[in-house]
Design a protein around this motif. Sequence first.
Motif, PDB file in Angstrom:
ATOM      1  N   VAL A 107       0.828  -1.205   0.000  1.00  0.00           N
ATOM      2  CA  VAL A 107       0.000   0.000   0.000  1.00  0.00           C
ATOM      3  C   VAL A 107       0.863   1.257   0.000  1.00  0.00           C
ATOM      4  N   VAL A 108       2.021   1.194   0.667  1.00  0.00           N
ATOM      5  CA  VAL A 108       2.937   2.347   0.691  1.00  0.00           C
ATOM      6  C   VAL A 108       3.385   2.682  -0.729  1.00  0.00           C
ATOM      7  N   PHE A 109       3.767   1.666  -1.485  1.00  0.00           N
ATOM      8  CA  PHE A 109       4.241   1.883  -2.858  1.00  0.00           C
ATOM      9  C   PHE A 109       3.096   2.345  -3.762  1.00  0.00           C
ATOM     10  N   GLN A 110       1.924   1.779  -3.568  1.00  0.00           N
ATOM     11  CA  GLN A 110       0.750   2.214  -4.333  1.00  0.00           C
ATOM     12  C   GLN A 110       0.455   3.691  -4.101  1.00  0.00           C
ATOM     13  N   THR A 111       0.441   4.074  -2.822  1.00  0.00           N
ATOM     14  CA  THR A 111       0.078   5.443  -2.470  1.00  0.00           C
ATOM     15  C   THR A 111       1.127   6.430  -2.969  1.00  0.00           C
ATOM     16  N   MET A 112       2.394   6.080  -2.806  1.00  0.00           N
ATOM     17  CA  MET A 112       3.465   6.954  -3.313  1.00  0.00           C
ATOM     18  C   MET A 112       3.325   7.152  -4.824  1.00  0.00           C
ATOM     19  N   ALA A 113       3.090   6.060  -5.528  1.00  0.00           N
ATOM     20  CA  ALA A 113       2.952   6.142  -6.987  1.00  0.00           C
ATOM     21  C   ALA A 113       1.770   7.016  -7.371  1.00  0.00           C
ATOM     22  N   SER A 114       0.691   6.888  -6.627  1.00  0.00           N
ATOM     23  CA  SER A 114      -0.504   7.695  -6.898  1.00  0.00           C
ATOM     24  C   SER A 114      -0.214   9.181  -6.712  1.00  0.00           C
ATOM     25  N   ILE A 115       0.535   9.517  -5.669  1.00  0.00           N
ATOM     26  CA  ILE A 115       0.885  10.926  -5.431  1.00  0.00           C
ATOM     27  C   ILE A 115       1.791  11.439  -6.543  1.00  0.00           C
ATOM     28  N   TYR A 116       2.790  10.639  -6.917  1.00  0.00           N
ATOM     29  CA  TYR A 116       3.681  11.056  -8.011  1.00  0.00           C
ATOM     30  C   TYR A 116       2.882  11.267  -9.300  1.00  0.00           C
ATOM     31  N   ALA A 117       1.971  10.348  -9.579  1.00  0.00           N
ATOM     32  CA  ALA A 117       1.169  10.459 -10.810  1.00  0.00           C
ATOM     33  C   ALA A 117       0.310  11.720 -10.788  1.00  0.00           C
ATOM     34  N   SER A 118      -0.227  12.061  -9.605  1.00  0.00           N
ATOM     35  CA  SER A 118      -1.058  13.268  -9.498  1.00  0.00           C
ATOM     36  C   SER A 118      -0.236  14.532  -9.716  1.00  0.00           C
ATOM     37  N   LYS A 119       1.078  14.427  -9.491  1.00  0.00           N
ATOM     38  CA  LYS A 119       1.989  15.557  -9.712  1.00  0.00           C
ATOM     39  C   LYS A 119       2.625  15.490 -11.106  1.00  0.00           C
ATOM     40  N   PHE A 120       2.125  14.548 -11.921  1.00  0.00           N
ATOM     41  CA  PHE A 120       2.628  14.327 -13.287  1.00  0.00           C
ATOM     42  C   PHE A 120       4.104  13.919 -13.309  1.00  0.00           C
ATOM     43  N   GLU A 121       4.548  13.305 -12.235  1.00  0.00           N
ATOM     44  CA  GLU A 121       5.909  12.763 -12.178  1.00  0.00           C
ATOM     45  C   GLU A 121       5.807  11.258 -12.463  1.00  0.00           C
ATOM     46  N   ASN A 122       5.471  10.956 -13.716  1.00  0.00           N
ATOM     47  CA  ASN A 122       5.110   9.592 -14.086  1.00  0.00           C
ATOM     48  C   ASN A 122       6.268   8.608 -14.011  1.00  0.00           C
ATOM     49  N   TYR A 151       0.510  -0.851 -11.883  1.00  0.00           N
ATOM     50  CA  TYR A 151       1.682  -0.730 -12.753  1.00  0.00           C
ATOM     51  C   TYR A 151       1.269  -0.824 -14.222  1.00  0.00           C
ATOM     52  N   ILE A 152       0.431  -1.789 -14.533  1.00  0.00           N
ATOM     53  CA  ILE A 152      -0.032  -1.958 -15.917  1.00  0.00           C
ATOM     54  C   ILE A 152      -0.807  -0.720 -16.373  1.00  0.00           C
ATOM     55  N   ASN A 153      -1.718  -0.256 -15.527  1.00  0.00           N
ATOM     56  CA  ASN A 153      -2.519   0.917 -15.898  1.00  0.00           C
ATOM     57  C   ASN A 153      -1.651   2.149 -16.125  1.00  0.00           C
ATOM     58  N   LEU A 154      -0.623   2.296 -15.295  1.00  0.00           N
ATOM     59  CA  LEU A 154       0.281   3.446 -15.451  1.00  0.00           C
ATOM     60  C   LEU A 154       1.077   3.328 -16.750  1.00  0.00           C
ATOM     61  N   LEU A 155       1.498   2.114 -17.064  1.00  0.00           N
ATOM     62  CA  LEU A 155       2.205   1.898 -18.336  1.00  0.00           C
ATOM     63  C   LEU A 155       1.291   2.215 -19.518  1.00  0.00           C
ATOM     64  N   LEU A 156       0.036   1.799 -19.406  1.00  0.00           N
ATOM     65  CA  LEU A 156      -0.923   2.079 -20.481  1.00  0.00           C
ATOM     66  C   LEU A 156      -1.181   3.572 -20.607  1.00  0.00           C
ATOM     67  N   ASP A 157      -1.337   4.245 -19.461  1.00  0.00           N
ATOM     68  CA  ASP A 157      -1.577   5.694 -19.482  1.00  0.00           C
ATOM     69  C   ASP A 157      -0.440   6.443 -20.154  1.00  0.00           C
ATOM     70  N   ASN A 158       0.765   5.891 -20.053  1.00  0.00           N
ATOM     71  CA  ASN A 158       1.935   6.541 -20.631  1.00  0.00           C
ATOM     72  C   ASN A 158       2.366   5.909 -21.956  1.00  0.00           C
ATOM     73  N   GLU A 159       1.439   5.103 -22.519  1.00  0.00           N
ATOM     74  CA  GLU A 159       1.622   4.512 -23.850  1.00  0.00           C
ATOM     75  C   GLU A 159       2.876   3.633 -23.958  1.00  0.00           C
ATOM     76  N   ARG A 160       3.206   2.987 -22.840  1.00  0.00           N
ATOM     77  CA  ARG A 160       4.341   2.054 -22.859  1.00  0.00           C
ATOM     78  C   ARG A 160       3.767   0.639 -23.000  1.00  0.00           C
ATOM     79  N   TYR A 161       3.259   0.386 -24.201  1.00  0.00           N
ATOM     80  CA  TYR A 161       2.472  -0.821 -24.431  1.00  0.00           C
ATOM     81  C   TYR A 161       3.313  -2.093 -24.400  1.00  0.00           C
ATOM     82  N   ASP A 162       4.523  -2.019 -24.938  1.00  0.00           N
ATOM     83  CA  ASP A 162       5.374  -3.217 -24.952  1.00  0.00           C
ATOM     84  C   ASP A 162       5.688  -3.662 -23.528  1.00  0.00           C
TER      85      ASP A 162
END
Length: 377
Positions: A198-213, A237-248
């Motif tokens: 949950v710590v890693f999930q939450t940190m990633a969510s905060i970074y994403a909200s700050k556009f620090e993908n 992780y998959i959703n973030l990759l998809l959002d950033n068009e890192r399909y491979d």
Amino acid sequence: MKNNFLLIFICTLSLNVNAQKTQVQLAQNSVGKLQVSIANKEDVKKQLTTIGEGIKAIEVAQNDKKTKNWAETWAIKAYLSSYISLIDENESNADKYYILAGEALEKAIKLDKYQDNSGLIKASTYNINIKKQIEGNSAYQQNDFVTAFNLLKQVSDFLPKDTTLAVNVALCAQNIQSYDEALNYFKRAKENEIKNPVVFQTMASIYASKFENELAIKTLEDGLKLNPYHPFLTNDYINLLLDNERYDAAVKIIEGSIPNEKRNKLLLFLHGYLQQSQLNNNNAAELAYKKALDIDQNYFDALYQLGLVYINNANNSLKEKKNQKFISYINRSEFTLLRAHEINPNDRNTIQLLIEIYTRKNKLDKVQDLKRKLNEF
């Protein structure tokens, strides 16, 4: 006569100084008795009685012109007062001594130039921080996140290796929308080897909200190293990759995760969706959607996308002039999308696709029914 007066004055002065020294010694004895009492696990009442004797003596010493300037006087007062603040069931009394402990500790640190009382000062500091933690946790439970943050932050800074404390401070910071502070304390927990996903999930969510993908992606990768194939981390992780068009990269992580998550319908759906939308592999997409539907036959998203696969195959068959295949795929798409429509009758996209299918099949009565339904929305 004059000499006799001087002698009497000196003796009186000596008695006063010795009396004040005795008060400090009495207080010291109380500290020793308290340590024995704690070791013997005596009840709180006995401990408070012992502390009371020491407090009484030290209050006399703190008001004396000489001993009030001793670091030892204030170090003893800080220790005894801080312990009262932790064990006294009378909250107002405990709070009173918590304040007195803080004031005494400040004076002790200022006067203790040679660190002769470092043990008492260290113990007092610890006790005061434990009291702050108790108060901070109480404030958190009452949704007073500002107070909780301010108190728990101090405790975490005193005990930086405590990952639970760091996470609690971060959660308080989140609740007051202080996201930079939240990241600071989540990072502290991470640096001290916390594994909680949950710590890693939450940190990633905060970074994403700050556009620090990139930082968000890296954080989830770190979390997955400690929690391989964790479903929530993997999905994020998959959703973030998809959002950033890192399909491979998304395809690789999905294909690597499916053998360990055979009952994860979302993972199978995402695999199908990538095969369909990015790799133009309708056969692989069909297989993935069907596996997802084996897990949940009412999975609307999988039904809808499977219907699209059949429509695409039908269109390709028509281009290749394979009429029999065209009919087969159109029938499959109709059946699949009707199931989707039953599950979510208000989805406009499903209705539009069914209108298209019935138009091709020249079932105009059904086309009209569906168009009327669209107009009712």
